[in-house]
Design an enzyme around this catalytic site. Structure first.
Site, PDB file in Angstrom:
ATOM      1  N   LYS A  78       0.755  -1.204   0.055  1.00  0.00           N
ATOM      2  CA  LYS A  78       0.003   0.103  -0.008  1.00  0.00           C
ATOM      3  C   LYS A  78       0.758   1.227   0.062  1.00  0.00           C
ATOM      4  O   LYS A  78       0.344   2.287   0.210  1.00  0.00           O
ATOM      5  CB  LYS A  78      -0.880   0.050   1.162  1.00  0.00           C
ATOM      6  CG  LYS A  78      -2.047  -1.014   0.910  1.00  0.00           C
ATOM      7  CD  LYS A  78      -3.419  -1.106   1.759  1.00  0.00           C
ATOM      8  CE  LYS A  78      -4.494  -1.638   1.125  1.00  0.00           C
ATOM      9  NZ  LYS A  78      -5.165  -2.567   2.002  1.00  0.00           N
ATOM     10  N   GLN A  79       2.128   1.169  -0.246  1.00  0.00           N
ATOM     11  CA  GLN A  79       3.030   2.183  -0.395  1.00  0.00           C
ATOM     12  C   GLN A  79       3.182   2.766  -1.847  1.00  0.00           C
ATOM     13  O   GLN A  79       3.634   1.769  -2.712  1.00  0.00           O
ATOM     14  CB  GLN A  79       4.243   2.073   0.188  1.00  0.00           C
ATOM     15  CG  GLN A  79       4.309   1.998   1.627  1.00  0.00           C
ATOM     16  CD  GLN A  79       5.651   1.583   2.211  1.00  0.00           C
ATOM     17  OE1 GLN A  79       6.376   2.493   2.577  1.00  0.00           O
ATOM     18  NE2 GLN A  79       5.867   0.180   2.565  1.00  0.00           N
ATOM     19  N   HIS A  95      -1.101  -6.705  -9.289  1.00  0.00           N
ATOM     20  CA  HIS A  95      -2.236  -5.943  -9.076  1.00  0.00           C
ATOM     21  C   HIS A  95      -3.382  -6.655  -9.375  1.00  0.00           C
ATOM     22  O   HIS A  95      -3.903  -7.196 -10.355  1.00  0.00           O
ATOM     23  CB  HIS A  95      -2.034  -4.529  -9.983  1.00  0.00           C
ATOM     24  CG  HIS A  95      -2.992  -3.662  -9.849  1.00  0.00           C
ATOM     25  ND1 HIS A  95      -3.558  -2.976  -8.728  1.00  0.00           N
ATOM     26  CD2 HIS A  95      -4.012  -3.164 -10.936  1.00  0.00           C
ATOM     27  CE1 HIS A  95      -4.826  -2.319  -9.135  1.00  0.00           C
ATOM     28  NE2 HIS A  95      -4.876  -2.205 -10.336  1.00  0.00           N
TER      29      HIS A  95
HETATM   30  O1  0FX Z   1      -4.593  -5.892  -0.851  1.00  0.00           O
HETATM   31  P1  0FX Z   1      -5.854  -5.313  -1.522  1.00  0.00           P
HETATM   32  O2  0FX Z   1      -6.605  -6.436  -2.130  1.00  0.00           O
HETATM   33  O3  0FX Z   1      -5.672  -4.137  -2.328  1.00  0.00           O
HETATM   34  C1  0FX Z   1      -5.515  -3.058  -2.447  1.00  0.00           C
HETATM   35  C2  0FX Z   1      -5.943  -2.117  -3.755  1.00  0.00           C
HETATM   36  O4  0FX Z   1      -7.055  -2.408  -4.150  1.00  0.00           O
HETATM   37  C3  0FX Z   1      -4.867  -2.358  -4.814  1.00  0.00           C
HETATM   38  O5  0FX Z   1      -5.158  -1.549  -5.868  1.00  0.00           O
HETATM   39  C4  0FX Z   1      -3.545  -1.992  -4.270  1.00  0.00           C
HETATM   40  N1  0FX Z   1      -2.587  -2.547  -5.157  1.00  0.00           N
HETATM   41  C5  0FX Z   1      -3.187  -2.896  -3.140  1.00  0.00           C
HETATM   42  C6  0FX Z   1      -1.937  -2.429  -2.541  1.00  0.00           C
HETATM   43  O6  0FX Z   1      -4.256  -2.498  -2.049  1.00  0.00           O
HETATM   44  O7  0FX Z   1      -6.825  -4.505  -0.444  1.00  0.00           O
HETATM   45  P2  0FX Z   1      -7.381  -4.847   1.046  1.00  0.00           P
HETATM   46  O8  0FX Z   1      -6.777  -6.107   1.365  1.00  0.00           O
HETATM   47  O9  0FX Z   1      -7.361  -3.840   1.705  1.00  0.00           O
HETATM   48  O10 0FX Z   1      -9.011  -5.392   0.399  1.00  0.00           O
HETATM   49  C7  0FX Z   1      -9.340  -6.469  -0.144  1.00  0.00           C
HETATM   50  C8  0FX Z   1     -10.620  -6.107  -0.754  1.00  0.00           C
HETATM   51  O11 0FX Z   1     -11.478  -6.103   0.549  1.00  0.00           O
HETATM   52  C9  0FX Z   1     -11.158  -5.009  -1.395  1.00  0.00           C
HETATM   53  O12 0FX Z   1     -10.847  -5.188  -2.684  1.00  0.00           O
HETATM   54  C10 0FX Z   1     -12.448  -4.631  -1.035  1.00  0.00           C
HETATM   55  C11 0FX Z   1     -12.568  -5.260   0.354  1.00  0.00           C
HETATM   56  N2  0FX Z   1     -12.836  -4.337   1.433  1.00  0.00           N
HETATM   57  C12 0FX Z   1     -11.647  -4.000   2.055  1.00  0.00           C
HETATM   58  C13 0FX Z   1     -11.710  -3.034   3.051  1.00  0.00           C
HETATM   59  C14 0FX Z   1     -10.324  -2.519   3.939  1.00  0.00           C
HETATM   60  C15 0FX Z   1     -13.832  -3.774   1.747  1.00  0.00           C
HETATM   61  O13 0FX Z   1     -14.957  -4.191   1.137  1.00  0.00           O
HETATM   62  N3  0FX Z   1     -13.859  -2.735   2.701  1.00  0.00           N
HETATM   63  C16 0FX Z   1     -12.843  -2.329   3.364  1.00  0.00           C
HETATM   64  O14 0FX Z   1     -13.162  -1.381   4.311  1.00  0.00           O
END
Ligand code: 0FX
Length: 247
Positions: A78-79, A95
């Site tokens: 996330k950086q 990604h």
């Molecule tokens: O790790 P990640 O799947 O991906 C995110 C960005 O979408 C991506 O473009 C970037 N390259 C990466 C570094 O960070 O994100 P996550 O693990 O925070 O969230 C996964 C999924 O969970 C997200 O696509 C939607 C869902 N989610 C997440 C959070 C924090 C929600 O629905 N609500 C939330 O509050």
């Protein structure tokens, strides 16, 4: 030639899936180190004092990274990588989106909303978000009953397939890149946060309302909400059942 690879990730389940590939021998001969972002308080707490998964600040520690490693893999880090890092060392991003469509935050959420393609991409990192030369991609189909969660799970599987099929050659530097034919569009966290507040006075087609709610339905996360007459936040999410799963 044996390479020293730094994997920076804020997504622990994905790190575990990546480690399973290492254990299966997919990357034999290379040495991996795993780190996460300092702002990730959950991982910082869980891995306090650990030498196998530790915080790294790519903005302040780029000299050290360039000196110690041959390559950096961002596995949902996330950086934003600074230019000094992307110019100083081979940096590749895994990604959860189909560049250049819906680059940035939570791509599948925006694909459910705007109908642009989604999937997984491995690309070289440049100074812009999810923007560098594309090495490999896999599109994922969004069905009418998909929510953010079900679409996301398919995307994670697609990412793992791409890693398995392409990462060994990428590490060896044996790949070509393709420049996307358009800049595409970019969504930020603030765009996502704005989507979460539902205005009860909004009018639109039922299809668009439905898409917004399924785009904001992701397992246990409390995303979409409205404010009731008393100003209380009320969260909502959808359940959808295609015919064959409706019994
Ligand atoms: O790790 P990640 O799947 O991906 C995110 C960005 O979408 C991506 O473009 C970037 N390259 C990466 C570094 O960070 O994100 P996550 O693990 O925070 O969230 C996964 C999924 O969970 C997200 O696509 C939607 C869902 N989610 C997440 C959070 C924090 C929600 O629905 N609500 C939330 O509050």
């Amino acid at each position: 030639m044996s390479k020293k690879i730094l994997v920076v990730s804020d997504n622990e389940p994905l790190v575990n899936r990546f480690k399973a590939l290492i254990e299966r021998g997919l990357f034999n001969g290379h040495a991996f180190t795993f780190a996460f972002s300092p702002r990730n308080t959950a991982l910082a707490e869980k891995y306090a004092g650990s030498t196998v998964f530790f915080p790294i600040n790519v903005k302040t520690q780029f000299d050290e990274i360039i000196a110690q490693y041959d390559m950096v893999v961002s596995l949902h880090c996330k950086q934003l990588f600074p230019s000094a890092l992307v110019r100083g060392i081979h940096c590749v991003n895994v990604h959860p989106g189909l560049n250049p469509h819906n680059r940035g935050w939570f791509p599948q959420v925006f694909s459910i909303l705007n109908g642009k393609p989604c999937g997984a991409t491995i690309h070289e990192i440049d100074e812009l978000l999810d923007h560098g030369g594309i090495i490999a991609q896999k599109e994922v189909k969004i069905e009418s009953w998909d929510t953010s969660l079900t679409a996301y799970n398919k995307i994670l599987d697609a990412e793992m397939e791409l890693i398995e099929a392409y990462m060994p050659a990428i590490i060896e530097g044996k790949y070509t890149t393709q420049k996307p034919d358009q800049e595409g569009n970019l969504n930020l966290k603030k765009d996502y946060d704005a989507l979460c507040q539902i205005q009860l006075t909004d009018t639109d087609t039922f299809q668009n309302h439905l898409n917004r709610l399924r785009a904001l339905t992701h397992g246990q996360y409390m995303n979409a909400y409205f404010l009731d007459d008393t100003g209380r936040k009320v969260y909502l999410k959808l359940e959808l059942f295609p015919e064959d799963k409706a019994t």
